[in-house]
Design an enzyme around this catalytic site. Structure first.
Site, short mmCIF file in Angstrom:
data_model
loop_
_atom_site.label_atom_id
_atom_site.label_comp_id
_atom_site.label_asym_id
_atom_site.label_seq_id
_atom_site.Cartn_x
_atom_site.Cartn_y
_atom_site.Cartn_z
N PRO A 2 37.64 -12.79 32.92
CG PRO A 2 38.31 -12.36 35.10
CD PRO A 2 38.53 -11.94 33.71
CD GLU A 3 32.51 -13.90 29.66
OE1 GLU A 3 31.41 -14.46 29.53
OE2 GLU A 3 33.17 -13.48 28.69
CG HIS A 92 51.06 -5.97 35.95
ND1 HIS A 92 51.27 -4.60 35.92
CD2 HIS A 92 51.50 -6.43 34.75
CE1 HIS A 92 51.81 -4.26 34.75
NE2 HIS A 92 51.96 -5.35 34.03
NE ARG A 112 42.93 -2.61 30.50
CZ ARG A 112 42.20 -2.73 29.40
NH1 ARG A 112 42.14 -3.88 28.77
NH2 ARG A 112 41.55 -1.72 28.95
#
Length: 274
Positions: A2-3, A92, A112
């Site tokens: 994500p930017e 997750h 992560r």
DNA sequence: TGATGTGTTCTGCT
DNA sequence: AAGCAGAACACATC
């Protein structure tokens, strides 16, 4: 990853679906994500209403009643999305907020575990490292400030664009796409660019970010909005992830090279060093 | 099995 | 002081 456009898409989705709603509780499956006392933290947001959502660079600020703000950074693999109580918890899912009057849930999912969700007082949150040291927002900076910024530093342009303290919002994808659009070699030095090039880069960043927001972001690595729908800008990428393919502008061969210890994608034929 | 990529922060170097 | 390199983080994917 994500930017700015992906984070903006999430901010808009949250504004549409959750602003005005009251959090009635939550559960955390990963203490590292909240980086704090999990129980106190969750207890503190109970019965608070989501007043508004702000974006600063790639950061999300969820303003709650009671003078509290949740600061969310998705880092590389973080997702925020809506589920209901009927949806099973997924592997997750790290943090779940429950909302009143519906069985709706806001979930923070992060394969992560680099992402963070932290609680601060609204008055204090902007003083935190990672927020107080952000550069101007890539979507909001005007052409004059943009030119001044580049003139004030002598550094490789690619790492500069990725440095959130220099300019906030770009990551590897949009930095490479913007440099390609403006025909600037990623190793050019920031202060060495002509006024015309700087101006062109400023326009390119604005156009690309707006267009990507219009397509609800770029979906690589499973990115999706709060409604679970993927973005569409990945079909418009011209250099990122296209190593060895033809340059869509000049037919040259797109190259990937490590610059500033990150990969840079560019066309050596139409992005010249001199 | 091991290298890779990704955003950010930290440390240490020039 | 400013900028840079490398490590660390975590883990699916190749």
């Amino acid at each position: 990853m994500p930017e700015l456009p992906e984070v903006e898409t999430i901010a808009r989705g949250l504004r549409r679906s959750l602003v005005g709603r009251t959090i009635v509780g939550g559960v955390c499956y990963c203490p590292k994500i909240v980086a704090d006392n999990e129980n106190r933290w969750l207890a503190a947001v109970t019965d608070k209403k989501l007043k508004g959502v702000r974006r600063r660079g790639k950061n999300l600020l969820l303003d709650l009643t009671g003078g509290l703000t949740l600061w969310v950074h998705l880092k590389m693999t973080g997702h925020l999305y809506l589920r209901t109580g009927d949806d099973p918890v997924e592997p997750h899912d790290r943090l779940i907020f429950y909302f009143r009057d519906h069985s709706d849930q806001l979930r923070f999912h992060d394969m992560r575990r680099f992402g963070r969700v932290r609680l601060f007082s609204t008055a204090d949150v902007m003083n935190q490292r990672g927020l107080c040291d952000l550069g101007p927002d890539a979507l909001e900076i005007g052409p004059k400030d943009f030119a001044a910024l580049f003139a004030a530093h002598a550094r490789l342009i690619k790492p500069a664009l990725l440095d959130q303290r220099f300019l906030a919002g770009l990551g590897n994808i949009y930095a490479d796409e913007s440099l390609f659009s403006a025909r600037i070699h990623p190793r050019r030095l920031t202060h060495s660019l002509s006024a015309a090039k700087i101006s062109r880069l400023h326009e390119a960043i604005g156009e690309i970010l707006q267009e990507a927001i219009g397509k609800m972001g770029t979906s690589v690595d499973n990115y999706a909005g709060v409604d679970g729908r993927p973005g569409g800008y990945q079909s418009y990428l011209r250099v990122y992830g296209r190593v060895g393919l033809d340059c869509p502008r000049c037919g040259g061969r797109i190259k990937r090279e490590r610059i500033g210890s990150r990969s840079a994608h560019y066309c050596p034929r139409c992005q010249r060093l001199c």
